[in-house]
Scaffold this active site. Structure first.
Site, PDB file in Angstrom:
ATOM      1  N   LYS A  12      96.828  19.576 150.307  1.00 46.81           N
ATOM      2  CA  LYS A  12      97.947  18.930 151.006  1.00 46.81           C
ATOM      3  C   LYS A  12      98.301  19.464 152.546  1.00 46.81           C
ATOM      4  O   LYS A  12      97.964  20.442 152.892  1.00 46.81           O
ATOM      5  CB  LYS A  12      99.486  19.548 150.236  1.00 46.81           C
ATOM      6  CG  LYS A  12      99.658  21.188 150.254  1.00 46.81           C
ATOM      7  CD  LYS A  12     100.413  21.587 151.634  1.00 46.81           C
ATOM      8  CE  LYS A  12     100.739  23.138 151.378  1.00 46.81           C
ATOM      9  NZ  LYS A  12     101.048  23.632 152.608  1.00 46.81           N
ATOM     10  N   ASP A 139     104.077  26.193 146.148  1.00 47.97           N
ATOM     11  CA  ASP A 139     103.487  24.967 146.066  1.00 47.97           C
ATOM     12  C   ASP A 139     102.505  24.632 145.058  1.00 47.97           C
ATOM     13  O   ASP A 139     102.043  23.425 145.318  1.00 47.97           O
ATOM     14  CB  ASP A 139     102.211  25.152 147.407  1.00 47.97           C
ATOM     15  CG  ASP A 139     102.859  25.172 148.569  1.00 47.97           C
ATOM     16  OD1 ASP A 139     104.062  24.900 148.901  1.00 47.97           O
ATOM     17  OD2 ASP A 139     102.291  25.838 149.754  1.00 47.97           O
TER      18      ASP A 139
HETATM   19  O1  C5P Z   1     105.375  31.042 146.386  1.00 41.91           O
HETATM   20  P1  C5P Z   1     104.140  31.712 147.057  1.00 41.91           P
HETATM   21  O2  C5P Z   1     103.732  32.770 146.267  1.00 41.91           O
HETATM   22  O3  C5P Z   1     103.297  30.848 147.573  1.00 41.91           O
HETATM   23  O4  C5P Z   1     104.880  32.498 148.342  1.00 41.91           O
HETATM   24  C1  C5P Z   1     104.061  33.325 148.884  1.00 41.91           C
HETATM   25  C2  C5P Z   1     104.997  34.182 149.970  1.00 41.91           C
HETATM   26  O5  C5P Z   1     105.347  33.183 150.989  1.00 41.91           O
HETATM   27  C3  C5P Z   1     106.131  34.702 149.418  1.00 41.91           C
HETATM   28  O6  C5P Z   1     106.025  35.938 148.937  1.00 41.91           O
HETATM   29  C4  C5P Z   1     107.055  34.879 150.589  1.00 41.91           C
HETATM   30  O7  C5P Z   1     106.867  35.807 151.297  1.00 41.91           O
HETATM   31  C5  C5P Z   1     106.506  33.505 151.402  1.00 41.91           C
HETATM   32  N1  C5P Z   1     107.448  32.375 150.989  1.00 41.91           N
HETATM   33  C6  C5P Z   1     108.923  32.034 151.455  1.00 41.91           C
HETATM   34  N2  C5P Z   1     109.646  31.130 151.311  1.00 41.91           N
HETATM   35  C7  C5P Z   1     108.929  30.027 150.524  1.00 41.91           C
HETATM   36  C8  C5P Z   1     107.648  30.108 150.180  1.00 41.91           C
HETATM   37  C9  C5P Z   1     106.911  31.114 150.357  1.00 41.91           C
HETATM   38  O8  C5P Z   1     109.322  33.227 152.288  1.00 41.91           O
HETATM   39  N3  C5P Z   1     109.978  29.129 150.427  1.00 41.91           N
END
Ligand code: C5P
Length: 304
Positions: A12, A139
């Site tokens: 993406k 994601d």
């Molecule tokens: O959801 P995911 O595991 O991909 O997120 C990884 C990190 O990215 C989270 O721990 C956070 O630090 C950051 N993040 C965030 N806000 C989001 C998505 C991700 O701060 N909406």
């Protein structure tokens, strides 16, 4: 014949990534417009004595093969919910840049989930699959759904968006990855003391219209990424890559998600080749990929 199921899952790019305040749970509220593009990982699952992961492709060495891999976590989660063992061999044929801001890890999570569901005949509903995806990462639901979608919350609450044409893209793959949490933390650092008081992110009104009209010029004018400054701050060399693509005539030059892959929206296939040539000879990136979106979400491509 060994039973195996293969699922193809797209990468993406975010054409809007509006980052709101830092939430108490460590995430940020987003207004996030995803577009799936035609770079794919293929995830194959087959019965095995125990859960194991292998990976092939030029960047396979950078992919974790333990239970931190979202593909393993997806298999374990589905198995636990349906009272069975996650005894599968998961093979990832990796073509999406690793830690590149193109949801490659998320793609593998969504792919393994759909593949295990088909292999085991679990019959999980779409709602259950999306719920597991949201638990795996912000994601991951979009990797399952594909196409184009608005993501709210931390990115996991999706509303599909209509697309009225094909959008052509060139991606410049950087050397090494960037950690998503590090890029969000840098975004907060650049915002200073007010990082928690920042306004709620607003979805762009122009982007859904541009997507629906298949209008690349309008899409380029409305595209934005609040993580771009943070990614460039952590990887200053990205500025030269962005400048090279802009100078070659890209309609928009932006960091893809949290980077460090950079994304160049172009008018058509010929412009894509021109921008790709300039980027290749610029010495500012490791590899160049030409592709288009929207692409379909996770899809079973072979059954036992
Ligand atoms: O959801 P995911 O595991 O991909 O997120 C990884 C990190 O990215 C989270 O721990 C956070 O630090 C950051 N993040 C965030 N806000 C989001 C998505 C991700 O701060 N909406």
């Amino acid at each position: 014949m060994t039973a195996a199921v293969t699922v193809r899952v797209p990468a993406k790019v975010n054409v809007q990534l509006a980052v709101g305040p830092l939430r108490p749970d460590g995430f940020h509220d987003l207004a996030n417009v995803f577009l799936a593009v035609g770079l794919y990982d293929e995830v194959t699952v087959a019965p095995a004595d125990e859960l194991r992961i292998t990976c092939s492709g030029p960047d396979a060495g950078q992919v974790p093969l333990d239970r931190t891999n979202l593909a393993a976590r997806a298999a374990l989660s589905l198995a636990a919910r349906h009272g069975r063992e996650a005894n599968v061999h998961i093979h990832i044929a990796k073509d999406i840049p690793v830690a590149g801001g193109m949801a490659g890890g998320s793609a593998d999570g969504a792919g393994a989930l759909l593949a295990c569901d088909a292999l085991w005949g679990t019959g999980a509903s779409r709602e259950e699959l999306l719920e597991i995806c949201a638990e795996l990462g912000s994601d991951v639901p979009f990797s399952l759904v594909g196409g184009a979608a608005l993501g709210r919350g931390r990115g996991e609450l999706l509303t599909p968006l209509e697309t009225g044409g094909t959008f052509h893209w060139v991606f410049a793959v950087a050397d090494g990855g960037l950690s998503t949490p590090a890029v969000y933390a840098e975004c907060d650092r650049l915002r200073g003391a007010g990082a928690s008081d920042i306004a709620d992110p607003e979805p762009s009104a122009a982007l859904p219209a541009a997507l629906a009209a298949g209008d690349a010029v309008a899409l380029a004018a409305a595209a934005s990424n609040d993580l771009q400054a943070a990614a460039v701050s952590l990887r200053p060399s990205l500025a030269a890559t962005l400048a090279a693509g802009s100078g070659a005539g890209a309609l928009a030059a932006m960091v893809s998600g949290s980077g460090p892959t950079t994304a160049f929206l172009v008018a058509g296939p010929e412009e894509a080749e021109k921008v790709a040539d300039v980027l290749r000879s610029s010495g500012t990136c490791r590899a160049v990929r030409v592709t288009a979106g929207p692409a379909a979400g996770a899809t079973v491509v072979s059954l036992p």
